[in-house]
Scaffold this motif. Structure first.
Motif, PDB file in Angstrom:
ATOM      1  N   HIS A   5       0.835  -1.194   0.000  1.00  0.00           N
ATOM      2  CA  HIS A   5       0.000   0.000   0.000  1.00  0.00           C
ATOM      3  C   HIS A   5       0.875   1.251   0.000  1.00  0.00           C
ATOM      4  CE1 HIS A   5      -3.856  -1.914   0.397  1.00  0.00           C
ATOM      5  NE2 HIS A   5      -3.507  -2.552   1.507  1.00  0.00           N
ATOM      6  N   TRP A  37       0.783   6.990   2.185  1.00  0.00           N
ATOM      7  CA  TRP A  37      -0.356   7.884   2.421  1.00  0.00           C
ATOM      8  C   TRP A  37      -0.918   8.328   1.071  1.00  0.00           C
ATOM      9  CZ3 TRP A  37      -3.676   8.123   5.995  1.00  0.00           C
ATOM     10  CH2 TRP A  37      -4.528   9.224   6.164  1.00  0.00           C
ATOM     11  N   ASP A  59      -3.250  -0.950  -3.902  1.00  0.00           N
ATOM     12  CA  ASP A  59      -4.340  -0.081  -3.459  1.00  0.00           C
ATOM     13  C   ASP A  59      -5.599  -0.268  -4.295  1.00  0.00           C
ATOM     14  OD1 ASP A  59      -2.893   1.225  -1.398  1.00  0.00           O
ATOM     15  OD2 ASP A  59      -1.952   2.543  -2.856  1.00  0.00           O
ATOM     16  N   LYS A 107      -3.369  11.824   8.750  1.00  0.00           N
ATOM     17  CA  LYS A 107      -3.989  10.752   9.524  1.00  0.00           C
ATOM     18  C   LYS A 107      -4.707  11.309  10.750  1.00  0.00           C
ATOM     19  CE  LYS A 107      -0.445   7.410   8.121  1.00  0.00           C
ATOM     20  NZ  LYS A 107       0.643   6.506   8.557  1.00  0.00           N
ATOM     21  N   SER A 157      -5.195   1.987  12.671  1.00  0.00           N
ATOM     22  CA  SER A 157      -3.952   2.768  12.735  1.00  0.00           C
ATOM     23  C   SER A 157      -3.988   3.786  13.866  1.00  0.00           C
ATOM     24  CB  SER A 157      -3.702   3.466  11.394  1.00  0.00           C
ATOM     25  OG  SER A 157      -3.573   2.511  10.359  1.00  0.00           O
ATOM     26  N   TYR A 199      -6.862   6.666  13.056  1.00  0.00           N
ATOM     27  CA  TYR A 199      -7.860   6.561  11.987  1.00  0.00           C
ATOM     28  C   TYR A 199      -7.962   5.102  11.577  1.00  0.00           C
ATOM     29  CZ  TYR A 199      -4.798   5.381   8.094  1.00  0.00           C
ATOM     30  OH  TYR A 199      -3.947   4.707   7.253  1.00  0.00           O
ATOM     31  N   ASP A 200      -8.991   4.789  10.782  1.00  0.00           N
ATOM     32  CA  ASP A 200      -9.131   3.432  10.262  1.00  0.00           C
ATOM     33  C   ASP A 200      -9.388   3.500   8.767  1.00  0.00           C
ATOM     34  OD1 ASP A 200     -10.301   0.725   9.606  1.00  0.00           O
ATOM     35  OD2 ASP A 200     -10.019   0.482  11.769  1.00  0.00           O
ATOM     36  N   PRO A 201      -8.595   2.795   7.941  1.00  0.00           N
ATOM     37  CA  PRO A 201      -8.783   2.862   6.485  1.00  0.00           C
ATOM     38  C   PRO A 201     -10.138   2.314   6.017  1.00  0.00           C
ATOM     39  CG  PRO A 201      -7.220   1.141   7.062  1.00  0.00           C
ATOM     40  CD  PRO A 201      -7.467   1.939   8.304  1.00  0.00           C
ATOM     41  N   ASN A 230      -5.861   8.980  -2.569  1.00  0.00           N
ATOM     42  CA  ASN A 230      -5.480   8.411  -1.278  1.00  0.00           C
ATOM     43  C   ASN A 230      -6.454   7.283  -0.930  1.00  0.00           C
ATOM     44  OD1 ASN A 230      -5.455   8.029   1.679  1.00  0.00           O
ATOM     45  ND2 ASN A 230      -4.072   9.768   1.713  1.00  0.00           N
ATOM     46  N   LYS A 231      -5.945   6.060  -0.923  1.00  0.00           N
ATOM     47  CA  LYS A 231      -6.789   4.909  -0.627  1.00  0.00           C
ATOM     48  C   LYS A 231      -7.223   4.905   0.833  1.00  0.00           C
ATOM     49  CE  LYS A 231      -7.444   0.368   0.594  1.00  0.00           C
ATOM     50  NZ  LYS A 231      -7.364  -0.228   1.952  1.00  0.00           N
ATOM     51  N   HIS A 232      -6.364   5.347   1.742  1.00  0.00           N
ATOM     52  CA  HIS A 232      -6.673   5.335   3.172  1.00  0.00           C
ATOM     53  C   HIS A 232      -7.897   6.184   3.473  1.00  0.00           C
ATOM     54  CE1 HIS A 232      -2.654   3.565   3.964  1.00  0.00           C
ATOM     55  NE2 HIS A 232      -2.290   4.344   2.960  1.00  0.00           N
TER      56      HIS A 232
END
Length: 380
Positions: free
Chosen positions: A51, A54, A61, A190, A209, A212-214, A273-275
């Motif tokens: 991944h 950021w 991803d 984040k 994380s 935060y949480d993806p 941004n995938k997150h």
């Protein structure tokens, strides 16, 4: 030429299997190959199976959103029989009683995916509420698919498109303009993003994380748009237009290119941004999702070359099961070492990790083949 199995596009199972392969064991094969034979192409492939830290994007991803996109593509096909029995041409025309049955079925599927997501995260280890992660990949698939399905069943294409654009623009506006305490508005880090703040405020248990949480609550909203892109694709492909399938595929390809360009342009103000599952990410990966699908559909369903994709079909037809199994339910590495470990020790030391990773894939495919031959599929 059009190869389907009980109204099901073979290319969808193959594409689903293609993206799932990298999660279940494919990434380990490439990483080991890059170490055993460190030539530029293998090193680049290995770098694409991580991944992005950021902002930015890698192939890895794209796996999750492509899978969600495929779920959206299958939706118009899954409701086709119900529309035929009801004698209607669009899902919006289905009788209220039939829609209620569909809603309950969709809700059941979503709840099962949520629970399975909890299990994958270790719910049954009983580590305590504070140490349990409740957000999950399967949960996001269930929620985004459910919401996209509600939109598909109740709104015509024009209004579905309004929903799609409204979600992307609304998410962009919220992330850029709603201030976060101690950080202000438009801080896409984040800790400082609105998505991370909402996760910390509302999401129970442990965050992936910490800050935060993806797969968090707020970023699930733009994931609905990813599923809707699949719905649009499936609806367009099965619609009876006057032009040929070749023209359809060409128009889909042009749409994909336009989405990729839109994502790149939007990236300047709302980074891919995938997150955070940003709107630019939805557009960019949505374009590539369509290109992947066009490729698989063209080769498999249009030209009829599907024998080469049989291993992918094995994976795709039981994708949720193999995902759960590979994420910890079954120790494939132990089984592969028990069966193939002795032979692998005869290979050069530098290549042993590669063959060990390859043996895991063999064991997984053997299990999937066993299930496929007996028509045992995890249906949710």
């Amino acid at each position: 030429m059009n190869n389907t199995t009980k109204g099901r596009l073979i290319s969808l199972d193959a594409l689903r299997g293609f993206v799932m392969f990298w999660i279940m064991s494919g990434e380990h094969i490439i990483h080991a190959l890059a170490k055993a034979a460190p030539i530029p192409v293998f090193i680049w492939m290995s770098s694409q199976l991580h991944h992005a830290e950021w902002d930015g994007i890698t192939f890895y991803d794209m796996i999750f959103p492509v899978f969600l996109f495929v779920a959206g593509v299958s939706m118009p096909y899954s409701f086709e029989k119900k529309m035929q029995l009801a004698g209607v041409e669009t899902p919006q025309e289905l009788p209220g009683s039939e829609k209620r049955k569909i809603y309950l079925s969709m809700l059941r599927r979503t709840c099962i995916l949520l629970v399975l997501g909890f299990v994958v995260n270790g719910l049954l280890r009983f580590d305590g509420f504070d140490h349990t992660r409740f957000a999950s990949v399967l949960g996001r698939i269930g929620l985004a698919w459910f919401c996209a399905g509600i939109i598909y069943l109740n709104f015509d294409f024009k209004r579905q498109l309004i929903w799609f654009l409204g979600i992307l623009i609304g998410y962009y506006a919220a992330m850029k303009w709603i201030p976060v305490p101690e950080f202000g508005a438009g801080v896409l880090t984040k800790e400082g993003s609105l998505e991370g703040y909402i996760d910390r405020l509302i999401l129970p248990g442990r965050l992936h994380s910490r800050v935060y949480d993806p797969e968090g609550i707020f970023s699930t909203i733009p994931a609905i748009a990813t599923a809707l892109l699949g719905v649009f694709t499936g609806t367009f492909l099965k619609a009876n237009y006057s032009f040929s399938i070749k023209v359809k595929l060409l128009l889909m390809t042009l749409t994909a290119v336009a989405l990729i360009i839109a994502g790149l342009i939007w990236d300047s103000s709302f980074p891919i941004n995938k997150h955070l599952w940003t709107s630019s990410f939805v557009c960019f990966v949505g374009g590539f999702s369509i290109l992947f699908f066009v490729f698989f559909y063209l080769i498999i369903d249009f030209f009829g070359f599907h024998k080469w994709a049989f291993p992918l079909i094995l994976i795709g037809s039981n994708s949720i099961l193999i995902y759960i199994a590979a994420e910890g339910l079954i120790d494939f590495k132990h089984t592969a070492d028990y069966v193939f470990g002795g032979l692998i020790h005869f290979t050069p030391l530098v290549w042993q990790p590669f063959f060990a990773a390859l043996s895991v894939s063999v064991v997984q495919l053997l299990l999937l083949y066993f299930l496929y031959k007996r028509k045992w599929f995890l249906k949710i």
